[in-house]
Write a protein that holds these residues in place. Structure first.
Motif, PDB file in Angstrom:
ATOM      1  N   GLY A  86      34.278  48.830 139.691  1.00  0.00           N
ATOM      2  CA  GLY A  86      35.645  49.334 139.733  1.00  0.00           C
ATOM      3  C   GLY A  86      35.848  50.897 140.088  1.00  0.00           C
ATOM      4  N   TYR A  87      34.812  51.618 139.528  1.00  0.00           N
ATOM      5  CA  TYR A  87      34.914  52.914 139.875  1.00  0.00           C
ATOM      6  C   TYR A  87      34.278  53.171 141.458  1.00  0.00           C
ATOM      7  N   MET A  88      33.410  52.600 141.653  1.00  0.00           N
ATOM      8  CA  MET A  88      33.004  52.603 142.895  1.00  0.00           C
ATOM      9  C   MET A  88      33.924  52.200 144.183  1.00  0.00           C
ATOM     10  N   GLY A  89      34.755  51.180 143.886  1.00  0.00           N
ATOM     11  CA  GLY A  89      35.969  50.772 144.562  1.00  0.00           C
ATOM     12  C   GLY A  89      37.033  51.758 144.713  1.00  0.00           C
ATOM     13  N   ASP A  90      37.036  52.463 143.639  1.00  0.00           N
ATOM     14  CA  ASP A  90      38.230  53.751 143.705  1.00  0.00           C
ATOM     15  C   ASP A  90      37.598  54.674 144.522  1.00  0.00           C
ATOM     16  N   LEU A  91      36.403  55.073 144.521  1.00  0.00           N
ATOM     17  CA  LEU A  91      35.730  56.162 145.286  1.00  0.00           C
ATOM     18  C   LEU A  91      35.793  55.820 146.790  1.00  0.00           C
ATOM     19  N   GLU A  93      34.461  56.730 154.309  1.00  0.00           N
ATOM     20  CA  GLU A  93      32.807  56.915 154.932  1.00  0.00           C
ATOM     21  C   GLU A  93      31.560  57.128 154.190  1.00  0.00           C
ATOM     22  N   ALA A  94      32.227  57.392 152.769  1.00  0.00           N
ATOM     23  CA  ALA A  94      30.994  57.640 151.813  1.00  0.00           C
ATOM     24  C   ALA A  94      30.176  56.691 151.621  1.00  0.00           C
ATOM     25  N   ARG A  95      28.655  56.990 151.642  1.00  0.00           N
ATOM     26  CA  ARG A  95      27.825  55.872 151.175  1.00  0.00           C
ATOM     27  C   ARG A  95      27.655  55.931 149.828  1.00  0.00           C
ATOM     28  N   LEU A  96      28.113  54.925 149.003  1.00  0.00           N
ATOM     29  CA  LEU A  96      28.094  55.034 147.536  1.00  0.00           C
ATOM     30  C   LEU A  96      26.963  54.098 146.887  1.00  0.00           C
ATOM     31  N   ARG A  97      26.523  54.618 145.695  1.00  0.00           N
ATOM     32  CA  ARG A  97      25.630  54.024 145.022  1.00  0.00           C
ATOM     33  C   ARG A  97      25.816  53.874 143.367  1.00  0.00           C
ATOM     34  N   GLY A  98      25.556  52.974 142.697  1.00  0.00           N
ATOM     35  CA  GLY A  98      25.843  52.799 141.318  1.00  0.00           C
ATOM     36  C   GLY A  98      24.677  52.808 140.578  1.00  0.00           C
ATOM     37  N   ILE A  99      24.470  53.616 139.448  1.00  0.00           N
ATOM     38  CA  ILE A  99      23.133  53.660 138.527  1.00  0.00           C
ATOM     39  C   ILE A  99      23.960  53.384 137.178  1.00  0.00           C
ATOM     40  N   ARG A 150      21.464  42.047 140.179  1.00  0.00           N
ATOM     41  CA  ARG A 150      20.955  41.631 141.388  1.00  0.00           C
ATOM     42  C   ARG A 150      21.601  41.236 142.627  1.00  0.00           C
ATOM     43  N   ALA A 151      22.711  40.956 142.453  1.00  0.00           N
ATOM     44  CA  ALA A 151      23.744  40.485 143.539  1.00  0.00           C
ATOM     45  C   ALA A 151      24.357  41.760 144.163  1.00  0.00           C
ATOM     46  N   VAL A 152      24.055  43.006 143.694  1.00  0.00           N
ATOM     47  CA  VAL A 152      24.813  43.852 144.300  1.00  0.00           C
ATOM     48  C   VAL A 152      23.687  45.194 144.728  1.00  0.00           C
ATOM     49  N   PRO A 153      23.700  45.188 146.246  1.00  0.00           N
ATOM     50  CA  PRO A 153      22.229  46.010 146.566  1.00  0.00           C
ATOM     51  C   PRO A 153      22.225  47.438 146.345  1.00  0.00           C
ATOM     52  N   ASN A 154      23.485  47.948 146.409  1.00  0.00           N
ATOM     53  CA  ASN A 154      23.605  49.396 146.051  1.00  0.00           C
ATOM     54  C   ASN A 154      23.945  49.732 144.439  1.00  0.00           C
ATOM     55  N   LEU A 155      23.342  48.680 143.829  1.00  0.00           N
ATOM     56  CA  LEU A 155      23.738  48.862 142.244  1.00  0.00           C
ATOM     57  C   LEU A 155      22.249  48.699 141.336  1.00  0.00           C
ATOM     58  N   SER A 156      21.854  49.763 140.451  1.00  0.00           N
ATOM     59  CA  SER A 156      20.580  49.627 139.904  1.00  0.00           C
ATOM     60  C   SER A 156      20.914  49.978 138.491  1.00  0.00           C
ATOM     61  N   LEU A 157      20.167  49.121 137.631  1.00  0.00           N
ATOM     62  CA  LEU A 157      20.063  49.466 136.310  1.00  0.00           C
ATOM     63  C   LEU A 157      18.826  50.189 135.955  1.00  0.00           C
ATOM     64  N   ARG A 158      18.943  51.243 134.816  1.00  0.00           N
ATOM     65  CA  ARG A 158      17.980  51.899 134.341  1.00  0.00           C
ATOM     66  C   ARG A 158      18.051  52.047 132.955  1.00  0.00           C
ATOM     67  N   ARG A 159      16.805  51.896 132.274  1.00  0.00           N
ATOM     68  CA  ARG A 159      16.786  51.931 130.761  1.00  0.00           C
ATOM     69  C   ARG A 159      16.365  53.285 130.510  1.00  0.00           C
ATOM     70  N   TYR A 160      17.030  53.754 129.284  1.00  0.00           N
ATOM     71  CA  TYR A 160      16.498  54.936 128.693  1.00  0.00           C
ATOM     72  C   TYR A 160      15.472  54.750 127.306  1.00  0.00           C
ATOM     73  N   ALA A 161      14.962  55.557 126.927  1.00  0.00           N
ATOM     74  CA  ALA A 161      14.074  55.478 125.653  1.00  0.00           C
ATOM     75  C   ALA A 161      14.163  56.989 124.931  1.00  0.00           C
ATOM     76  N   ILE A 162      14.387  56.937 123.847  1.00  0.00           N
ATOM     77  CA  ILE A 162      14.418  58.223 123.055  1.00  0.00           C
ATOM     78  C   ILE A 162      13.399  58.268 122.004  1.00  0.00           C
ATOM     79  N   HIS A 163      12.481  59.206 122.019  1.00  0.00           N
ATOM     80  CA  HIS A 163      11.552  59.625 120.876  1.00  0.00           C
ATOM     81  C   HIS A 163      11.662  60.815 120.360  1.00  0.00           C
ATOM     82  N   PHE A 164      11.746  60.765 118.984  1.00  0.00           N
ATOM     83  CA  PHE A 164      11.737  61.895 118.072  1.00  0.00           C
ATOM     84  C   PHE A 164      10.573  62.188 117.441  1.00  0.00           C
TER      85      PHE A 164
END
Length: 71
Positions: free
Chosen positions: A19-24, A30-36, A51-65
């Motif tokens: 939805g955010y990408m569509g608004d932008l 003409e913008a080339r958009l990518r979602g993370i 997996r069905a959206v080529p310009n969308l990627s998932l990234r995992r974070y980890a926290i270490h204290f």
């Protein structure tokens, strides 16, 4: 577009980010958009949907204290 989620993300985050990408895209046709999407983990449905959206990627974070005694 970068969407940060605390903890585990479910499939609703895919629609939210698209939805955010569509608004932008409407504002900048003409913008080339990518979602993370960044989260500690993702449910099965969100991984499948991404997996069905080529310009969308998932990234995992980890926290270490590390705690040190005050000298």
């Amino acid at each position: 577009v970068i969407e940060l989620k605390a903890g585990k993300a479910d499939s609703r985050v895919i629609g939210q980010t698209l939805g955010y990408m569509g608004d932008l895209q409407e504002e900048e046709p003409e913008a080339r958009l990518r979602g993370i999407i960044v989260a500690h983990d993702f449910d099965t449905r969100s991984r499948s949907a991404a997996r069905a959206v080529p310009n969308l990627s998932l990234r995992r974070y980890a926290i270490h204290f590390t705690f040190h005694p005050q000298a």
